[in-house]
Every structure is written in C-alpha cells, then in structure tokens.
Design an enzyme around this catalytic site. Structure first.
Site, PDB file in Angstrom:
ATOM      1  N   ARG A 221       0.818  -1.221   0.000  1.00  0.00           N
ATOM      2  CA  ARG A 221       0.000   0.000   0.000  1.00  0.00           C
ATOM      3  C   ARG A 221       0.848   1.267   0.000  1.00  0.00           C
ATOM      4  O   ARG A 221       0.485   2.264   0.624  1.00  0.00           O
ATOM      5  CB  ARG A 221      -0.948   0.036   1.206  1.00  0.00           C
TER       6      ARG A 221
ATOM      7  N   ARG B 168      -3.737   6.530   0.675  1.00  0.00           N
ATOM      8  CA  ARG B 168      -4.309   7.732   1.291  1.00  0.00           C
ATOM      9  C   ARG B 168      -3.396   8.499   2.237  1.00  0.00           C
ATOM     10  O   ARG B 168      -3.753   9.595   2.657  1.00  0.00           O
ATOM     11  CB  ARG B 168      -5.608   7.361   2.022  1.00  0.00           C
TER      12      ARG B 168
ATOM     13  N   ARG C   7      -7.262  10.761  -6.508  1.00  0.00           N
ATOM     14  CA  ARG C   7      -8.436   9.974  -6.106  1.00  0.00           C
ATOM     15  C   ARG C   7      -9.691  10.845  -6.128  1.00  0.00           C
ATOM     16  O   ARG C   7     -10.743  10.405  -6.592  1.00  0.00           O
ATOM     17  CB  ARG C   7      -8.170   9.416  -4.701  1.00  0.00           C
TER      18      ARG C   7
ATOM     19  N   ASP D 140      -6.313  -3.572  -7.400  1.00  0.00           N
ATOM     20  CA  ASP D 140      -6.845  -4.183  -6.178  1.00  0.00           C
ATOM     21  C   ASP D 140      -7.018  -5.676  -6.417  1.00  0.00           C
ATOM     22  O   ASP D 140      -7.185  -6.110  -7.561  1.00  0.00           O
ATOM     23  CB  ASP D 140      -8.194  -3.560  -5.797  1.00  0.00           C
TER      24      ASP D 140
ATOM     25  N   TYR E  71     -14.182 -12.835   0.291  1.00  0.00           N
ATOM     26  CA  TYR E  71     -14.968 -11.650  -0.088  1.00  0.00           C
ATOM     27  C   TYR E  71     -16.147 -12.028  -0.980  1.00  0.00           C
ATOM     28  O   TYR E  71     -17.231 -11.457  -0.879  1.00  0.00           O
ATOM     29  CB  TYR E  71     -14.079 -10.621  -0.792  1.00  0.00           C
TER      30      TYR E  71
HETATM   31  O1  CP3 Z   1       0.141  -1.854  -2.388  1.00  0.00           O
HETATM   32  C1  CP3 Z   1      -0.142  -0.973  -3.253  1.00  0.00           C
HETATM   33  O2  CP3 Z   1       0.248   0.211  -3.168  1.00  0.00           O
HETATM   34  C2  CP3 Z   1      -0.923  -1.397  -4.472  1.00  0.00           C
HETATM   35  C3  CP3 Z   1      -2.325  -1.253  -4.371  1.00  0.00           C
HETATM   36  C4  CP3 Z   1      -3.193  -2.191  -3.561  1.00  0.00           C
HETATM   37  C5  CP3 Z   1      -4.478  -1.802  -3.133  1.00  0.00           C
HETATM   38  N1  CP3 Z   1      -5.093  -2.890  -2.576  1.00  0.00           N
HETATM   39  C6  CP3 Z   1      -5.057  -0.470  -3.300  1.00  0.00           C
HETATM   40  C7  CP3 Z   1      -6.197  -0.072  -2.470  1.00  0.00           C
HETATM   41  C8  CP3 Z   1      -3.015  -3.527  -3.186  1.00  0.00           C
HETATM   42  C9  CP3 Z   1      -1.789  -4.426  -3.338  1.00  0.00           C
HETATM   43  C10 CP3 Z   1      -4.225  -3.955  -2.574  1.00  0.00           C
HETATM   44  C11 CP3 Z   1      -4.446  -5.321  -2.080  1.00  0.00           C
HETATM   45  C12 CP3 Z   1      -5.678  -5.636  -1.348  1.00  0.00           C
HETATM   46  N2  CP3 Z   1      -6.939  -5.163  -1.547  1.00  0.00           N
HETATM   47  C13 CP3 Z   1      -5.750  -6.617  -0.321  1.00  0.00           C
HETATM   48  C14 CP3 Z   1      -4.599  -7.476   0.147  1.00  0.00           C
HETATM   49  C15 CP3 Z   1      -3.719  -6.776   1.106  1.00  0.00           C
HETATM   50  C16 CP3 Z   1      -4.382  -6.435   2.413  1.00  0.00           C
HETATM   51  O3  CP3 Z   1      -4.589  -5.236   2.674  1.00  0.00           O
HETATM   52  O4  CP3 Z   1      -4.662  -7.378   3.171  1.00  0.00           O
HETATM   53  C17 CP3 Z   1      -7.084  -6.656   0.122  1.00  0.00           C
HETATM   54  C18 CP3 Z   1      -7.635  -7.546   1.224  1.00  0.00           C
HETATM   55  C19 CP3 Z   1      -7.834  -5.734  -0.672  1.00  0.00           C
HETATM   56  C20 CP3 Z   1      -9.295  -5.480  -0.627  1.00  0.00           C
HETATM   57  C21 CP3 Z   1      -9.591  -4.080  -0.280  1.00  0.00           C
HETATM   58  N3  CP3 Z   1      -9.332  -3.002  -1.099  1.00  0.00           N
HETATM   59  C22 CP3 Z   1     -10.182  -3.597   0.914  1.00  0.00           C
HETATM   60  C23 CP3 Z   1     -10.594  -4.460   2.087  1.00  0.00           C
HETATM   61  C24 CP3 Z   1     -10.276  -2.209   0.786  1.00  0.00           C
HETATM   62  C25 CP3 Z   1     -10.939  -1.261   1.748  1.00  0.00           C
HETATM   63  C26 CP3 Z   1     -10.091  -0.947   2.921  1.00  0.00           C
HETATM   64  C27 CP3 Z   1      -9.404   0.355   2.727  1.00  0.00           C
HETATM   65  O5  CP3 Z   1      -8.195   0.414   3.033  1.00  0.00           O
HETATM   66  O6  CP3 Z   1     -10.063   1.305   2.325  1.00  0.00           O
HETATM   67  C28 CP3 Z   1      -9.704  -1.847  -0.458  1.00  0.00           C
HETATM   68  C29 CP3 Z   1      -9.553  -0.498  -1.018  1.00  0.00           C
HETATM   69  C30 CP3 Z   1      -8.207  -0.059  -1.467  1.00  0.00           C
HETATM   70  N4  CP3 Z   1      -7.336  -0.809  -2.197  1.00  0.00           N
HETATM   71  C31 CP3 Z   1      -7.631   1.217  -1.230  1.00  0.00           C
HETATM   72  C32 CP3 Z   1      -6.372   1.219  -1.870  1.00  0.00           C
HETATM   73  C33 CP3 Z   1      -5.389   2.355  -1.954  1.00  0.00           C
HETATM   74  C34 CP3 Z   1      -8.295   2.362  -0.494  1.00  0.00           C
HETATM   75  C35 CP3 Z   1      -9.436   2.922  -1.301  1.00  0.00           C
HETATM   76  C36 CP3 Z   1      -9.359   4.399  -1.606  1.00  0.00           C
HETATM   77  O7  CP3 Z   1      -8.292   4.962  -1.903  1.00  0.00           O
HETATM   78  O8  CP3 Z   1     -10.439   5.005  -1.578  1.00  0.00           O
END
Ligand code: CP3
Length: 340
Positions: A26, A30, A39, A76, A150
């Site tokens: 990540r 944010r 975003r 994602d 999920y």
């Molecule tokens: O690592 C990186 O910089 C690459 C981008 C990346 C995202 N998600 C962007 C994202 C990666 C590698 C992921 C993986 C991901 N997504 C996982 C596995 C890793 C982990 O965190 O356990 C999972 C379970 C997800 C599913 C997911 N996506 C959830 C549960 C959420 C909501 C929680 C949150 O943090 O808001 C997301 C959204 C998400 N994926 C965001 C980002 C930057 C935030 C959304 C936003 O910017 O509005």
C-alpha cells in the site's frame, strides 16, 4: 539498463547487496496528499484502477518521493471477482461490497470477462515505460482463499467463520469456487507478467483464520498450482507469497508452494524468519502500526530487522499495508535509513 541492475531481482538471485531492497505494501494510497488529489478527481476507487494513465501516475508517486526499489501496480485484489461478474463496489468508508456467491447456482452464473482487466495491463505497460531501469515493477493478485472470502461473504468480516461454515456444508461448491479462482488468478498474473511485471505477489490476507487442514486445502494447494503454472511459462519471474498471519504454517507454505519469496507479517519472530531464509527469500516485517505511531521506535525496529535478516536474501517491507494516517515524515525517515 537490463534487469540485472534491479536491486529487488538481485535479492532473488541471492546476490549480496549493501543495503536491502525495499518497498511497502500500500505504498500508493491515502497517506499521500498527491494520491488523495488524483483519487478526488476520479469517480470511484475502481474507476481509478481502470484508468490506465491515472493508475500509472499513482503507482509512481511513492517512488518519486521516497525512491523505493520497486513500484507495485496500483490496482486491487478484487478486480478478479469484478471481472467474474461478482458486482464489486467500494462504498465510501465501508470497504468493498460484492453480490454474495454462496452456492453452486450463483457460481455457475459467473462469467470471466478478461477484457475488463485490459486497463490493468495497459497501466503496467505505461508504468514499465516510465520506470527507471533500476526499479522493479511488481504485479499482484489475491489468492483464491482470500478472494473466496470476499465473494462468499459479500463484504469484509472479522474472521470469515460463515465462509468456513459454507465450505464445510457444501465442499463441492467451495472447491469448485477455489478451482475457478485458481484458473483466473493464474491468467491474471500471467497477463501482468506479459505486460511488464518483473515480480508478482500473491496476497492471502485471510489465511490466518484457518485450521491446519483447511490451510493446506484452501491456501497451500491452490497457491502451489498457481506457482507451478507460472513457473512452467515464466521460470525466471520471482513469485512472492503472503499468507498473512500463517504463524508456524509459514514454513509449510514456503516449502510446499515453491514460492521464491515469502512476505511475513509483524507477528513473526525474527528468529523464526531467519529459519525461513533457508527455504526462500524473506520479505518483511515492520509493523505498520509502529510506523504510524513512532518514528524513533520504527527506526530501532528497522535496525533489528535488517541486523537479523539482512545478511541473507532479504527484501525489507512492512508486515501489512501502510495505514492511511501514517505521517509522511515517518516513511521518509525509514526510507533514508534503508538507503544507508
Ligand atoms: O500496495 C499498493 O500500493 C498497491 C495497491 C493495492 C491496493 N489494494 C489499493 C487499495 C493492493 C496491493 C491492494 C491489495 C488488497 N486489496 C488486499 C490485500 C492486502 C491487504 O490489505 O490485506 C485486500 C484484502 C484488498 C481489498 C480491499 N481493497 C479492501 C478491504 C479495501 C478497503 C479498505 C481500505 O483500506 O479502504 C480496499 C480499497 C483499497 N485498495 C484502497 C487502496 C489504496 C483504499 C481505497 C481508496 O483509496 O479510496
């Protein structure tokens, strides 16, 4: 510059290096104002994932600031369920919402629309061309078990006990779902490699809620099948597995899936991590909560991690993703330390 100059790939070739290569899960997100700006100018989170020039722009943002060894493509894990027609959406402040696929009938109705993932591959191609030659590009996917969590539940959960219950009541349905996801994840990772990914990581965020028997059937076996298929076509592309919170099962995972690298969460003792280095490259494991809270404690812990693991093949990372409220200054101080 050819791939031999990329510090991340050197770690997988077991070449000795002064400072460890590093990147953070990540790392685009944010906690960065420039991410929030892009975003805010884009409809929804998935629109950002599917707009190649914007996805590429936010992929490169953290490298511009902190000069990490690798970029991870902005996307994602839920793009795979989305391309299967699982109705993925991200509700503001709520996390992901999907239309639950919890029986054989709903499973049979899914259709794999790979063209929906074309923008992800285009984002990789754009990023590949823009990335300095000494930086690696990482592609990724969710592992079948975590994606199934999920898809069956339709949203996040604290332990996915009801998904395990459905798998116990209707094992044929559940194994068919895992098999479908195994095929789709394999295709998605191969397409990312063709589009320019040097390394791929498989995120199994929810592997820690399983019994030993379930872990073998739902985590180890599908992941081993994915790794075998990737290796048959791309023998030189390193595969990193991240079975988060797998505890003592990390060892079995590393041995049986034949991943090249294993990403460990912050609960793993460094003594145990050292033993894992006999089997594969270890990546990890600074606690993202520590990074958000204390710069001093972060630097002290980063030193301990590098001292314990840095003399064998090692990639510095966090134990899980950067938290949105992490001060940028803490990340900058950590990167300055890692660059030596
Ligand atoms: O690592 C990186 O910089 C690459 C981008 C990346 C995202 N998600 C962007 C994202 C990666 C590698 C992921 C993986 C991901 N997504 C996982 C596995 C890793 C982990 O965190 O356990 C999972 C379970 C997800 C599913 C997911 N996506 C959830 C549960 C959420 C909501 C929680 C949150 O943090 O808001 C997301 C959204 C998400 N994926 C965001 C980002 C930057 C935030 C959304 C936003 O910017 O509005």
């Amino acid at each position: 510059m050819d791939s031999s100059s990329k510090a991340l790939l050197k770690a997988f070739r077991k070449e000795r290096q002064g400072n460890p290569p590093f990147w953070f899960m990540r790392q685009a997100g944010r906690y960065l104002p420039e991410y929030k700006q892009v975003r805010a100018s884009t409809g929804g989170f998935l629109d950002l994932c599917y707009t190649p020039h914007k996805a590429s722009e936010v992929t490169l943002q953290p490298l511009d600031r902190f000069d990490m060894s690798a970029a991870i493509i902005f996307s994602d894990i839920l793009v795979v369920p989305h391309a299967l027609g699982a109705g993925v959406r991200f509700a503001e402040g709520e996390g992901p919402i999907l239309v639950p696929v919890d029986n054989a009938e709903k499973l049979a109705a899914l259709q794999w629309n790979t063209h929906l993932l074309e923008p992800v591959y285009e984002a990789l191609r754009i990023t590949r061309n823009a990335l300095p030659g000494d930086k690696a590009l990482i592609g990724f996917a969710g592992a079948p078990w975590t994606l199934a969590c999920y898809m069956v539940q339709g949203k996040s959960d604290k332990d996915f006990a009801s998904v395990r219950a459905i798998a116990m009541k209707d094992p044929a349905f559940f194994i068919n779902l895992l098999n479908l996801l195994t095929r789709c994840v394999t295709q998605h990772l191969k397409a990312q490699i063709r589009a320019g990914a040097d390394v791929v990581q498989i995120f199994d965020s929810w592997s820690g809620v399983l019994s030993a028997e379930e872990f073998d059937a739902y985590v180890v076996q599908p992941t081993a099948a994915i790794v075998a298929s990737l290796k048959a076509e791309f023998p030189h592309v390193p595969v990193i597995g991240f079975p988060r919170l797998a505890g003592v099962k990390y060892w079995d995972y590393a041995v049986k899936t034949k991943v090249d690298g294993i990403s460990i969460d912050a609960s793993v003792p460094l003594e145990y991590a050292k033993q894992l280095q006999d089997v594969c490259v270890v990546q990890g494991n600074l606690d993202p909560v520590l990074l958000a809270e204390s710069k001093q404690a972060t630097l002290a812990q980063a030193k301990r991690i590098v001292n314990a693991l840095g003399d064998k093949s090692f990639v510095f990372n966090l134990g899980h993703g950067i938290l949105p409220h992490t001060p940028i200054e803490h990340v900058a101080a950590l990167c300055a330390f890692l660059k030596g």
